[in-house]
Design a protein around this motif. Structure first.
Motif, mmCIF file in Angstrom:
data_model
loop_
_atom_site.group_PDB
_atom_site.id
_atom_site.type_symbol
_atom_site.label_atom_id
_atom_site.label_comp_id
_atom_site.label_asym_id
_atom_site.label_seq_id
_atom_site.Cartn_x
_atom_site.Cartn_y
_atom_site.Cartn_z
ATOM 1 N N ASP A 182 0.825 -1.213 0.000
ATOM 2 C CA ASP A 182 0.000 0.000 0.000
ATOM 3 C C ASP A 182 0.857 1.260 0.000
ATOM 4 O O ASP A 182 0.574 2.218 -0.731
ATOM 5 N N GLU A 183 1.915 1.259 0.818
ATOM 6 C CA GLU A 183 2.794 2.438 0.872
ATOM 7 C C GLU A 183 3.540 2.601 -0.448
ATOM 8 O O GLU A 183 3.674 3.708 -0.964
ATOM 9 N N LEU A 184 4.020 1.506 -0.990
ATOM 10 C CA LEU A 184 4.715 1.584 -2.280
ATOM 11 C C LEU A 184 3.771 2.054 -3.383
ATOM 12 O O LEU A 184 4.167 2.855 -4.235
ATOM 13 N N ARG A 185 2.535 1.597 -3.357
ATOM 14 C CA ARG A 185 1.538 2.062 -4.347
ATOM 15 C C ARG A 185 1.291 3.563 -4.204
ATOM 16 O O ARG A 185 1.181 4.286 -5.191
ATOM 17 N N ARG A 186 1.175 4.022 -2.958
ATOM 18 C CA ARG A 186 0.935 5.451 -2.694
ATOM 19 C C ARG A 186 2.080 6.285 -3.258
ATOM 20 O O ARG A 186 1.858 7.285 -3.949
#
Length: 121
Positions: free
Chosen positions: A98-102
């Motif tokens: 999720d953080e990498l996607r953000r």
């Protein structure tokens, strides 16, 4: 190194803050050193937010060591490239897609590459 007595440490921090506010550059350095020794992220954050690059660097390092995604995210979102790199590294270590996607959605190509590698496995 043994942790200083909390009461003594707080008194020392207060005295150093007072000296730093009066323009003593040595006190600023000592304040940063003591904050690092104590793991005092709030003091480092205060100094970093006031524009001290050494405090910012130390805050990033301490946040990475503690696994503090929130602090790294705050600094990264504020434009700090080192914090962004540390955030990507930590998110990758934690498989935090999720953080990498953000980050990738905000144009960070390194995050996009890491995301691609993690999702390809």
């Amino acid at each position: 190194m043994a942790q200083p007595d909390p009461t003594t440490a707080q008194a020392t921090l207060a005295a150093l803050r007072d000296r730093a506010e009066r323009g003593d550059p040595g006190a600023v350095e000592e304040l940063i050193d003591l904050a690092v020794e104590l793991g005092d992220m709030s003091e480092l954050r205060r100094l970093a937010d006031a524009g001290n690059p050494t405090a910012t660097d130390e805050l990033i390092q301490l946040a990475a060591e503690k696994g503090d995604l929130g602090e790294l995210r705050r600094l990264s979102d504020g434009g700090n490239a080192t914090a962004a790199d540390q955030l990507i590294e930590l998110a990758t270590e934690q498989d935090n897609l999720d953080e990498l996607r953000r980050l990738a959605a905000h144009g960070n190509t390194t995050a996009a590459e890491q995301l691609g590698e993690l999702t390809a496995e």
